[in-house]
Write a protein that holds these residues in place. Structure first.
Motif, mmCIF file in Angstrom:
data_model
loop_
_atom_site.group_PDB
_atom_site.id
_atom_site.type_symbol
_atom_site.label_atom_id
_atom_site.label_comp_id
_atom_site.label_asym_id
_atom_site.label_seq_id
_atom_site.Cartn_x
_atom_site.Cartn_y
_atom_site.Cartn_z
ATOM 1 N N THR A 17 -27.970 -59.896 24.832
ATOM 2 C CA THR A 17 -27.164 -59.138 25.680
ATOM 3 C C THR A 17 -27.424 -57.684 26.234
ATOM 4 O OG1 THR A 17 -25.845 -58.663 23.810
ATOM 5 C CG2 THR A 17 -25.274 -60.682 24.480
ATOM 6 N N ILE A 18 -26.273 -57.868 27.185
ATOM 7 C CA ILE A 18 -26.275 -55.853 27.702
ATOM 8 C C ILE A 18 -24.206 -55.751 27.492
ATOM 9 C CG2 ILE A 18 -26.787 -54.567 29.894
ATOM 10 C CD1 ILE A 18 -28.875 -56.442 30.450
ATOM 11 N N VAL A 19 -24.517 -55.035 26.879
ATOM 12 C CA VAL A 19 -22.914 -53.962 26.399
ATOM 13 C C VAL A 19 -23.165 -53.358 27.975
ATOM 14 C CG1 VAL A 19 -21.465 -53.112 25.171
ATOM 15 C CG2 VAL A 19 -23.089 -54.801 24.020
ATOM 16 N N ILE A 20 -21.724 -52.991 28.638
ATOM 17 C CA ILE A 20 -21.864 -52.459 29.685
ATOM 18 C C ILE A 20 -19.869 -52.113 29.389
ATOM 19 C CG2 ILE A 20 -20.994 -51.739 32.336
ATOM 20 C CD1 ILE A 20 -23.050 -54.645 32.438
ATOM 21 N N GLY A 21 -19.679 -50.507 29.236
ATOM 22 C CA GLY A 21 -18.954 -49.854 29.150
ATOM 23 C C GLY A 21 -18.595 -49.083 29.181
ATOM 24 N N TYR A 22 -18.149 -47.942 28.392
ATOM 25 C CA TYR A 22 -17.853 -46.437 28.357
ATOM 26 C C TYR A 22 -16.948 -46.260 26.472
ATOM 27 C CZ TYR A 22 -17.972 -45.191 32.484
ATOM 28 O OH TYR A 22 -18.513 -45.252 33.874
ATOM 29 N N PRO A 23 -17.636 -46.100 25.483
ATOM 30 C CA PRO A 23 -17.033 -45.093 23.867
ATOM 31 C C PRO A 23 -15.830 -45.373 24.536
ATOM 32 C CG PRO A 23 -18.705 -44.221 24.543
ATOM 33 C CD PRO A 23 -18.834 -44.469 26.154
ATOM 34 N N ALA A 24 -15.124 -45.568 23.508
ATOM 35 C CA ALA A 24 -13.459 -45.178 23.179
ATOM 36 C C ALA A 24 -13.767 -43.531 22.914
ATOM 37 C CB ALA A 24 -13.054 -45.921 22.139
ATOM 38 N N GLU A 25 -15.012 -43.428 22.345
ATOM 39 C CA GLU A 25 -14.877 -41.745 21.278
ATOM 40 C C GLU A 25 -15.451 -41.157 22.100
ATOM 41 O OE1 GLU A 25 -16.106 -43.232 16.969
ATOM 42 O OE2 GLU A 25 -14.156 -43.357 17.676
ATOM 43 N N GLN A 26 -16.149 -39.717 21.850
ATOM 44 C CA GLN A 26 -17.208 -39.742 21.846
ATOM 45 C C GLN A 26 -18.108 -39.201 20.855
ATOM 46 O OE1 GLN A 26 -18.372 -38.691 25.080
ATOM 47 N NE2 GLN A 26 -16.391 -39.894 25.393
ATOM 48 N N PRO A 27 -18.317 -39.861 20.037
ATOM 49 C CA PRO A 27 -19.124 -39.373 18.223
ATOM 50 C C PRO A 27 -20.313 -38.074 18.877
ATOM 51 C CG PRO A 27 -19.912 -41.506 19.282
ATOM 52 C CD PRO A 27 -18.990 -41.123 20.102
ATOM 53 N N GLN A 28 -20.912 -37.767 18.102
ATOM 54 C CA GLN A 28 -21.825 -36.431 17.694
ATOM 55 C C GLN A 28 -22.830 -37.199 18.018
ATOM 56 O OE1 GLN A 28 -21.644 -33.143 19.048
ATOM 57 N NE2 GLN A 28 -19.404 -33.887 19.377
ATOM 58 N N PRO A 29 -24.294 -36.824 18.632
ATOM 59 C CA PRO A 29 -25.486 -37.495 17.902
ATOM 60 C C PRO A 29 -25.694 -37.410 16.924
ATOM 61 C CG PRO A 29 -25.561 -36.567 20.375
ATOM 62 C CD PRO A 29 -24.246 -36.005 20.027
ATOM 63 N N LYS A 30 -26.274 -38.375 15.846
ATOM 64 C CA LYS A 30 -27.297 -38.478 15.033
ATOM 65 C C LYS A 30 -28.296 -37.893 15.055
ATOM 66 C CE LYS A 30 -23.907 -42.251 13.460
ATOM 67 N NZ LYS A 30 -23.846 -43.565 12.705
ATOM 68 N N ASP A 31 -28.373 -36.756 13.855
ATOM 69 C CA ASP A 31 -30.154 -36.410 13.260
ATOM 70 C C ASP A 31 -30.618 -37.541 12.320
ATOM 71 O OD1 ASP A 31 -32.314 -34.978 13.585
ATOM 72 O OD2 ASP A 31 -31.707 -33.801 12.288
ATOM 73 N N LYS A 32 -31.523 -38.426 12.995
ATOM 74 C CA LYS A 32 -31.973 -39.285 12.347
ATOM 75 C C LYS A 32 -33.564 -38.742 12.007
ATOM 76 C CE LYS A 32 -29.427 -43.108 13.672
ATOM 77 N NZ LYS A 32 -29.765 -44.832 14.103
ATOM 78 N N TRP A 33 -33.994 -37.703 12.612
ATOM 79 C CA TRP A 33 -35.292 -37.165 12.260
ATOM 80 C C TRP A 33 -35.709 -37.414 11.405
ATOM 81 C CZ3 TRP A 33 -40.380 -36.683 14.757
ATOM 82 C CH2 TRP A 33 -41.106 -36.204 13.677
ATOM 83 N N ASN A 34 -36.983 -37.324 10.665
ATOM 84 C CA ASN A 34 -37.808 -37.640 9.324
ATOM 85 C C ASN A 34 -39.062 -37.865 9.391
ATOM 86 O OD1 ASN A 34 -38.591 -37.410 6.603
ATOM 87 N ND2 ASN A 34 -37.615 -39.561 5.858
#
Length: 53
Positions: A22-39
């Motif tokens: 499926t392809i989800v189209i739309g805008y998020p209801a909020e603007q969360p900060q990007p997660k730093d997943k670098w390991n």
């Protein structure tokens, strides 16, 4: 198959149509900060056919 069945039911698909993605189209209801997943432990420098150090 649980997800396939759920999507098929929501979209009222016939049995001969199987939703594979499926392809989800739309805008998020909020603007969360990007997660730093670098390991750096997840990085492998071995080459195909090379020996692990």
């Amino acid at each position: 198959m649980e997800r396939v069945n759920a999507v098929s039911e929501v979209l009222n698909l016939t049995d001969n149509i199987i939703p594979l993605c499926t392809i989800v189209i739309g805008y998020p209801a909020e603007q969360p900060q990007p997660k730093d997943k670098w390991n750096p432990d997840n990085v492998s420098y071995n080459e195909c056919g090379g020996k692990a150090e």
